[in-house]
Design a protein around this motif. Structure first.
Motif, PDB file in Angstrom:
ATOM      1  N   CYS A  20       0.852  -1.186   0.000  1.00  0.00           N
ATOM      2  CA  CYS A  20       0.000   0.000   0.000  1.00  0.00           C
ATOM      3  C   CYS A  20       0.894   1.245   0.000  1.00  0.00           C
ATOM      4  O   CYS A  20       1.835   1.344   0.786  1.00  0.00           O
ATOM      5  CB  CYS A  20      -0.869  -0.003   1.254  1.00  0.00           C
ATOM      6  SG  CYS A  20      -1.772   1.530   1.477  1.00  0.00           S
ATOM      7  N   LYS A  21       0.579   2.186  -0.865  1.00  0.00           N
ATOM      8  CA  LYS A  21       1.395   3.395  -0.988  1.00  0.00           C
ATOM      9  C   LYS A  21       1.329   4.271   0.260  1.00  0.00           C
ATOM     10  O   LYS A  21       2.210   5.081   0.513  1.00  0.00           O
ATOM     11  CB  LYS A  21       0.960   4.199  -2.218  1.00  0.00           C
ATOM     12  CG  LYS A  21       1.321   3.477  -3.513  1.00  0.00           C
ATOM     13  CD  LYS A  21       0.988   4.303  -4.735  1.00  0.00           C
ATOM     14  CE  LYS A  21       1.493   3.561  -5.970  1.00  0.00           C
ATOM     15  NZ  LYS A  21       1.211   4.232  -7.218  1.00  0.00           N
ATOM     16  N   PHE A  23       1.224   3.187   3.373  1.00  0.00           N
ATOM     17  CA  PHE A  23       1.507   2.368   4.560  1.00  0.00           C
ATOM     18  C   PHE A  23       2.160   3.162   5.693  1.00  0.00           C
ATOM     19  O   PHE A  23       1.717   3.090   6.839  1.00  0.00           O
ATOM     20  CB  PHE A  23       2.388   1.166   4.178  1.00  0.00           C
ATOM     21  CG  PHE A  23       2.875   0.399   5.368  1.00  0.00           C
ATOM     22  CD1 PHE A  23       1.982  -0.295   6.179  1.00  0.00           C
ATOM     23  CD2 PHE A  23       4.225   0.378   5.709  1.00  0.00           C
ATOM     24  CE1 PHE A  23       2.425  -0.992   7.292  1.00  0.00           C
ATOM     25  CE2 PHE A  23       4.668  -0.312   6.817  1.00  0.00           C
ATOM     26  CZ  PHE A  23       3.775  -1.004   7.612  1.00  0.00           C
ATOM     27  N   ILE A  24       3.206   3.925   5.398  1.00  0.00           N
ATOM     28  CA  ILE A  24       3.957   4.589   6.473  1.00  0.00           C
ATOM     29  C   ILE A  24       3.083   5.637   7.184  1.00  0.00           C
ATOM     30  O   ILE A  24       3.035   5.687   8.415  1.00  0.00           O
ATOM     31  CB  ILE A  24       5.249   5.237   5.919  1.00  0.00           C
ATOM     32  CG1 ILE A  24       6.206   4.134   5.456  1.00  0.00           C
ATOM     33  CG2 ILE A  24       5.915   6.127   6.954  1.00  0.00           C
ATOM     34  CD1 ILE A  24       6.696   3.193   6.539  1.00  0.00           C
ATOM     35  N   ARG A  25       2.367   6.438   6.419  1.00  0.00           N
ATOM     36  CA  ARG A  25       1.488   7.445   7.036  1.00  0.00           C
ATOM     37  C   ARG A  25       0.393   6.749   7.838  1.00  0.00           C
ATOM     38  O   ARG A  25       0.010   7.186   8.925  1.00  0.00           O
ATOM     39  CB  ARG A  25       0.872   8.333   5.948  1.00  0.00           C
ATOM     40  CG  ARG A  25       0.108   9.524   6.514  1.00  0.00           C
ATOM     41  CD  ARG A  25      -0.078  10.594   5.450  1.00  0.00           C
ATOM     42  NE  ARG A  25      -0.976  10.180   4.386  1.00  0.00           N
ATOM     43  CZ  ARG A  25      -2.299  10.395   4.403  1.00  0.00           C
ATOM     44  NH1 ARG A  25      -2.857  11.004   5.422  1.00  0.00           N
ATOM     45  NH2 ARG A  25      -3.055  10.005   3.393  1.00  0.00           N
TER      46      ARG A  25
END
Lengths: 59, 605
Positions: A20-21, A23-25
């Motif tokens: 998922c693009k 993911f980090i946020r």
């Protein structure tokens, strides 16, 4: 959900093979792909367990 | 939820001073009270203040305990954790504070520091990717995935970041060269072959915040168009390697390394290559040869690694601290924020390892442009034992000595170069009046001479000839022409050596001749070492008027060279004395003098 890589519910699709693009946020601010207080609480629980103080989390 | 977080320094310095025993005693004491589960105990990264280790910081109280022993844990658990009362005797105390102090903001060691690269060290569990993410980790990388590769290079250029490994070349420019080099296969290499004596900046970053290095490499990979990186880390850093391996495995699990990272179609893998400890392998072309499985020796440049590097492919090589700065720069607005710190030509902060005759040994991160005086006296707490400052060796064995008259020199790349030193990787070795500058130059040159790979003649032969001259001078056989010969050899070696090791290794000799010529002249012409270090060039003599006959020196002398009745002045038998210095260390009346050989005492240090 003990780690950020654990999925909060079936709506979360992030894995190595289906990344998922956001993911980090999503780890700290999520979930970002759906609204769910329970999912949000799961992430906050991970943070609150290890956050040393109010300045610990940097968004 | 935990009631408190107990962060013990788990970096090498504190482990050496016993932090693992402290941790075990703390666990045992918590178990004895049946409260182990209420507290989170982490062996974290280095808070920097190695001098007062082992260190424990308790959150959210933010109490800083130091000089801990396993025995202290009984009182600490009973009073602080159970009773809620601070254990004052375990707080920081020193001549620079009026009363014992609780935490960073009131300890002078931290007052002038600015934590950028070290902002996670001692704050997070280095073995937890989640904690790195909570602290803003991998956000810059995620952003880098969404912008053009040359834009990333441009942002790094705009930040003004210069390589923290030694030469200080523009990092963004280096990335751009590799980006524009033709070819489908490119490499990112992290130089973690920290070899300067007394330096442990990179080690602490790797041990305390390993994901920052991975993120820096990922961003670099994205910027130059690479899908593979190597971390070349010396095998003498087992904890750093262990934590890097854990970090890589976590990043793979989270999909931050591997194929199609975060769905952006970007692939990247990281390999670790353990170095065998040769100093020359810190030189980039020697390092590349070592990764390739060849003997670690430099090769001529051009071609530069950006054109033809690892396995002949375009390669960017960055040092650990350089890469640790990258996530801070590539985050939203990071480049401008970074550029606000430091001087016109040297942006950001720099991590220094303080070692030698300084009171606060340890690691500090300060803005570029701070003066040596501020680092040595405000951060470092001044000289140990109340002695006089003499010089500071900046830049490791390839650096130069900065004397007292340059204490107010701002620390930046250009000022240091003008003064005959280099930024190097950030080692600062402080010397007091008991250091002989000729012997110091001899020591550093003997280090680089031993570490010379031998490939090029100027370095191989030239350093040996220089060392022979220095050995002769410190042995009492110096000739008046030696200084000119040293100077001439040094410049020839600098001008004609193949790599950075040879080109910089004469710096300690040149800078000590430049600033401490009188000491060389004393060694050569007067056969006298004022510091009492070069054994052939001084005698110990007891001041008969001040000696009280306490017999402390008699008991300390390992060769029974000192005689005298109690309460009567003592004498040293010059024939038996080995100049070991045991007597001068024990003398409470300060009555043992360093004198010229065969002359009456006329100088006291």
């Amino acid at each position: 959900m003990n780690k950020f890589i654990d999925q909060c519910c079936d709506k979360c699709t992030h894995t190595r093979s289906t990344p998922c693009k956001d993911f980090i946020r999503c780890c700290v601010e999520g979930p970002v792909c759906h609204e769910d207080l329970v999912c949000s609480a799961k992430r906050k629980a991970i943070i609150e367990k290890v956050a040393l103080n109010e300045n610990f989390v940097i968004c | 939820m935990y009631e408190k977080h107990l962060m013990i320094c788990g970096a090498t310095g504190c482990i050496s001073s016993g932090s693992r025993s402290v941790e075990q005693a703390l666990v045992k004491e918590l178990e004895n009270h049946g409260i182990r589960d209420r507290y989170r105990l982490v062996m974290g990264g280095c808070p920097g203040f190695c001098e007062v280790g082992p260190i424990l910081v308790i959150y959210p109280d933010e109490v800083f305990y130091c000089h801990l022993t396993p025995k202290d844990m009984v009182e600490l658990v009973e009073k602080h954790l159970v009773g809620g009362e601070i254990v004052e005797r375990l707080l920081y105390k020193g001549p620079d504070v009026a009363v014992p102090v609780r935490f960073y903001d009131s300890i002078p060691f931290y007052a002038k520091q600015k934590f950028n690269v070290l902002h996670n060290s001692g704050i997070i569990d280095p073995e937890s990717i989640d904690e790195y993410i909570m602290r803003g980790g991998y956000r810059a990388f995620t952003r880098a995935l969404t912008i053009d590769s040359l834009t990333i290079c441009e942002e790094v250029k705009e930040s003004g970041l210069r390589g923290r490994g030694g030469a200080g070349f523009s990092t963004g420019q280096k990335w751009e060269f590799t980006n524009k080099a033709p070819g489908p296969k490119k490499y990112v290499v992290c130089n973690a072959d920290e070899g300067d004596p007394g330096a442990f900046m990179d080690r602490s970053i790797l041990e305390g915040d390993p994901h920052a290095i991975l993120e820096g490499m990922l961003i670099c990979g994205r910027a130059i168009g690479s899908n593979e990186g190597y971390i070349y880390c010396r095998a003498e850093y087992p904890l750093a390697i262990k934590r890097l391996k854990i970090a890589i495995s976590q990043a793979l699990e989270y999909g931050l390394l591997g194929e199609n990272i975060l769905g952006y179609g970007f692939n990247f893998k990281i390999n670790i290559k353990e170095g065998a400890g040769a100093f020359v392998c810190g030189e980039e072309t020697a390092l590349l040869a070592s990764i390739e499985g060849k003997r670690g020796i430099p090769r001529p440049r051009p071609p530069f690694p950006a054109q033809s590097g690892l396995f002949g492919k375009p390669t960017t090589i960055n040092n650990v601290e350089t890469l640790a700065n990258i996530p801070l720069i590539v985050r939203e607005g990071g480049a401008a924020e970074f550029a606000q710190i430091g001087t016109a030509g040297s942006k950001g902060t720099k991590v220094f390892a303080l070692a030698g005759k300084i009171r606060n040994t340890g690691l500090c991160e300060v803005p570029m442009g701070i003066t040596f005086r501020e680092i040595i006296y405000d951060v470092g707490g001044g000289i140990k034992g109340g002695r006089e400052f003499k010089a500071v060796q900046a830049g490791g064995p390839s650096g130069g000595c900065i004397p007292t008259e340059l204490l107010d020199l701002p620390i930046d790349y250009d000022s240091l170069n003008k003064a005959g030193a280099i930024m190097g990787s950030g080692g600062l070795v402080v010397m007091d009046e008991s250091t002989c500058m000729v012997d110091l130059a001899r020591y550093f040159l003997s280090f680089t001479q031993k570490e010379s790979c031998g490939k090029c003649t100027p370095c191989r032969e030239g350093t040996m000839r220089m060392l022979e001259i220095l050995n002769r001078i410190t042995g009492g056989f110096g000739n008046p022409e030696d200084l000119d010969t040293l100077d001439s050899l040094a410049h020839s070696i600098k001008d004609s050596s193949l790599c950075g090791l040879g080109q910089t290794c004469p710096n300690p000799v040149l800078s000590t001749i430049r600033y401490f010529r009188h000491e060389y002249e004393e060694h050569i012409e007067e056969k006298y070492c004022r510091a009492g270090v070069c054994k052939a060039l001084f005698s110990y003599k007891i001041d008969q008027e001040r000696c009280t006959g306490c017999r402390a020196c008699v008991k300390a002398c390992p060769v029974d060279a000192i005689t005298g009745e109690k309460k009567e002045p003592h004498e040293i038998d010059q024939g038996r004395c080995t100049h070991c210095g045991s007597c001068i260390e024990k003398c409470r009346q300060d009555c043992i003098l360093i004198t010229r050989v065969g002359r009456e005492a006329d100088v006291s240090n």
